[in-house]
Design an enzyme around this catalytic site. Structure first.
Site, PDB file in Angstrom:
ATOM      1  N   LEU A   1       2.602   6.511  -4.702  1.00 25.01           N
ATOM      2  CA  LEU A   1       3.804   7.103  -5.311  1.00 25.01           C
ATOM      3  C   LEU A   1       3.488   8.378  -6.083  1.00 25.01           C
ATOM      4  CD1 LEU A   1       5.686   3.864  -6.418  1.00 25.01           C
ATOM      5  CD2 LEU A   1       6.244   5.385  -4.523  1.00 25.01           C
ATOM      6  N   ARG A   2       2.208   8.649  -6.273  1.00 28.52           N
ATOM      7  CA  ARG A   2       1.724   9.947  -6.799  1.00 28.52           C
ATOM      8  C   ARG A   2       2.070  10.253  -8.246  1.00 28.52           C
ATOM      9  NH1 ARG A   2      -1.717   9.875  -2.944  1.00 28.52           N
ATOM     10  NH2 ARG A   2      -1.221  10.903  -0.996  1.00 28.52           N
TER      11      ARG A   2
ATOM     12  N   ASP B   1       0.441   2.456   3.827  1.00 25.84           N
ATOM     13  CA  ASP B   1      -0.423   3.546   3.331  1.00 25.84           C
ATOM     14  C   ASP B   1       0.390   4.841   3.259  1.00 25.84           C
ATOM     15  OD1 ASP B   1      -2.515   4.984   2.324  1.00 25.84           O
ATOM     16  OD2 ASP B   1      -3.763   4.903   4.127  1.00 25.84           O
TER      17      ASP B   1
ATOM     18  N   HIS C   1       0.833  -1.209   0.000  1.00 24.74           N
ATOM     19  CA  HIS C   1       0.000   0.000   0.000  1.00 24.74           C
ATOM     20  C   HIS C   1       0.868   1.260   0.000  1.00 24.74           C
ATOM     21  CE1 HIS C   1      -4.112   1.505   1.584  1.00 24.74           C
ATOM     22  NE2 HIS C   1      -3.504   2.455   0.888  1.00 24.74           N
TER      23      HIS C   1
HETATM   24  O1  DOR Z   1      -5.201   8.986   4.434  1.00 24.52           O
HETATM   25  C1  DOR Z   1      -5.265   8.514   3.314  1.00 24.52           C
HETATM   26  N1  DOR Z   1      -4.598   9.046   2.283  1.00 24.52           N
HETATM   27  N2  DOR Z   1      -6.038   7.437   3.106  1.00 24.52           N
HETATM   28  C2  DOR Z   1      -6.269   6.959   1.869  1.00 24.52           C
HETATM   29  O2  DOR Z   1      -6.974   5.981   1.752  1.00 24.52           O
HETATM   30  C3  DOR Z   1      -5.693   7.639   0.681  1.00 24.52           C
HETATM   31  C4  DOR Z   1      -4.486   8.375   1.052  1.00 24.52           C
HETATM   32  C5  DOR Z   1      -3.997   9.317  -0.024  1.00 24.52           C
HETATM   33  O3  DOR Z   1      -3.929   8.909  -1.172  1.00 24.52           O
HETATM   34  O4  DOR Z   1      -3.597  10.435   0.302  1.00 24.52           O
END
Ligand code: DOR
Length: 455
Positions: A69-70, A310, A66
């Site tokens: 990487l944007r 995450d 999870h």
């Molecule tokens: O806090 C979070 N940020 N939860 C997510 O499910 C997505 C993530 C994000 O992409 O910034």
């Protein structure tokens, strides 16, 4: 990643190797990308790169199910290259890149684009696909075309699939392809746009909350759909005690479900939000001390299979907004091992960081082998990276060398300024941790040496 060819030889000297009971003193010799010997006192043939592993354990490289990487779309927050480097520094040899990019990874062309970026990264980057086009929750993506490119995990992460009928159909399509659907469990109507956990702290702070049932209702719905379809499902970042109880019952029933928890849900509570600092805003939100105890217990009894970061980088200007409007998310790749080690293996032990001690925790602690199970072995299996490229495997001759070497006694303080991530939004800034990655070996190549990225 691109590999150095031929018979490059590397010796990890003086450490012990993670084993089911304790660590076994052994050096590890790697040649041409493969482990060729595991034994005490191996002589290094001339020309061998020797890395000092004394006082350390060598385990399978960590695998993150999870990672955000944007790229493409939010390169101001992270790129595949910078995120992969942060992963390597955290002991990861492989990460799964989440599809909530811009555009979303919802087509074969989008998968190819991320795979092309992944080729230059210093760890293996597997690509997760979206479940619905644009993650809009309306139309399913072309699962078969994307699976043919090697996509093994599909998720709309950042959002749950709101329509139960659509999720049922997704599970039916997924089954013959052997891919895994991973759910971000959040019923948006119940969540009601809340910015933190709904409870005593949200009332005191005057911040709109989202109740735990927003997560639990979708966990319950999805377990029902798994029962109906027989398709395997993975539940992302579970955070509430009741979610853990639901999964425990489902596992007892024999449903094919796996689940993960993040290091921050193993260690932090909603009380952190008291200072209104958006660095503590995350989805699902930080919950109560009882929930922290329950997710820890879930890992200890095997209900929760994996610890996943995450890792959600956000640039400073967005995390400087007011709590209500700042985006949710925390970075986590470089701190995951030490936070999980403190929460699961050291909790309450002499020398454990006091902030990681959960009052009321059971006296049982995870072994280091169990920790590697949750951070490497199981995630590699869920992502299909065990068979494909030898991640999460036992450390023995003939296996591909995907390894990390960790000093379990090293104490350090988290300094966001030194992070390899392009973003700085770690909730652990200034906190003391125990356990630090010394070396990371990807496909037989050292990518981190003595805590420094070398590629
Ligand atoms: O806090 C979070 N940020 N939860 C997510 O499910 C997505 C993530 C994000 O992409 O910034």
């Amino acid at each position: 990643m691109a590999e150095r060819g031929g018979g490059h030889r590397l010796l990890l000297r003086g450490g012990s190797v993670v084993a089911p009971v304790g660590g076994q003193r052994a050096d590890v010799l790697v040649e041409g990308g493969m482990i060729v010997a595991v034994a005490p006192g191996i002589d290094a043939p001339p020309g061998t790169e020797v890395l000092d592993a004394s006082g350390c354990v060598t385990g399978p490289g960590l695998v993150d199910l999870h990672t955000h990487l944007r790229q493409p779309g939010r390169e101001d927050a992270e790129t595949v290259e910078t995120g992969a480097r942060a992963a390597a520094l955290g002991g990861y040899t492989a990460v799964v890149a989440m599809p909530n990019t811009d555009p979303a990874t919802d087509s074969a062309a989008a998968v190819r684009a991320v795979l092309a970026l992944a080729r230059g990264a210093c760890v293996e980057v597997a690509v997760a696909g979206a479940i619905t086009v644009g993650r809009a929750g309306e139309r399913l993506v072309p699962f078969a075309e994307m699976a043919a490119l090697g996509v093994r995990l599909f998720t709309d992460d950042g959002r749950g699939v709101q329509h139960a009928g659509l999720m049922r159909r997704a599970l039916e399509y997924a089954r013959p392809l052997g891919v895994v659907l991973a759910e971000h469990c959040e019923d948006e109507e119940l969540a009601g746009g809340g910015s933190m956990h709904e409870g005593a702290w949200s009332s005191r702070l005057g911040i709109p909350g989202q109740p735990a049932i927003a997560e639990e209702a979708m966990v319950e719905r999805d377990l029902g759909l798994v029962r109906l379809t027989g398709t395997r499902m993975h539940l992302l970042h579970l955070s509430s005690a009741r979610s853990v109880a639901l999964v425990r019952a489902a596992r007892a029933e024999g449903l094919p479900v796996t689940a993960e928890v993040t290091p921050h849900h193993l260690s932090l509570t909603d009380a952190e939000v008291a200072g209104y600092d958006p660095v503590f805003k995350v989805n699902p939100p930080l919950r109560t001390a009882a929930d922290v105890l329950a997710v820890r217990a879930g890992v200890l009894d095997g209900t929760i299979d994996a610890v996943a970061t995450d890792h959600a980088p956000h640039p400073p200007e967005s995390k400087e907004e007011p709590f209500d409007t700042a985006p949710p998310g925390m970075t986590g790749l470089e701190t995951a091992f030490a936070v999980a080690y403190g929460a699961l293996c050291l909790d309450g032990a002499t020398g454990a960081p006091p902030w990681l001690t959960a009052p009321g925790a059971s006296p049982r602690r995870a072994s280091v082998a169990e920790l590697f199970g949750a951070l490497s072995v199981v995630p590699a299996r869920v992502a299909g990276l065990d068979v494909a490229s030898g991640h999460g495997g036992p450390i023995r001759p003939g296996a591909r060398a995907q390894l990390c070497v960790v000093d379990l006694a090293a104490r350090w303080t988290v300094d966001p300024a030194t992070s390899a991530s392009r973003s700085r939004n770690t909730p652990f800034a200034g906190r003391e941790l125990v356990g630090r990655v010394r070396h990371t070996i990807v496909g037989g190549e050292a990518v981190v040496v003595d805590g420094k990225a070398v590629r």
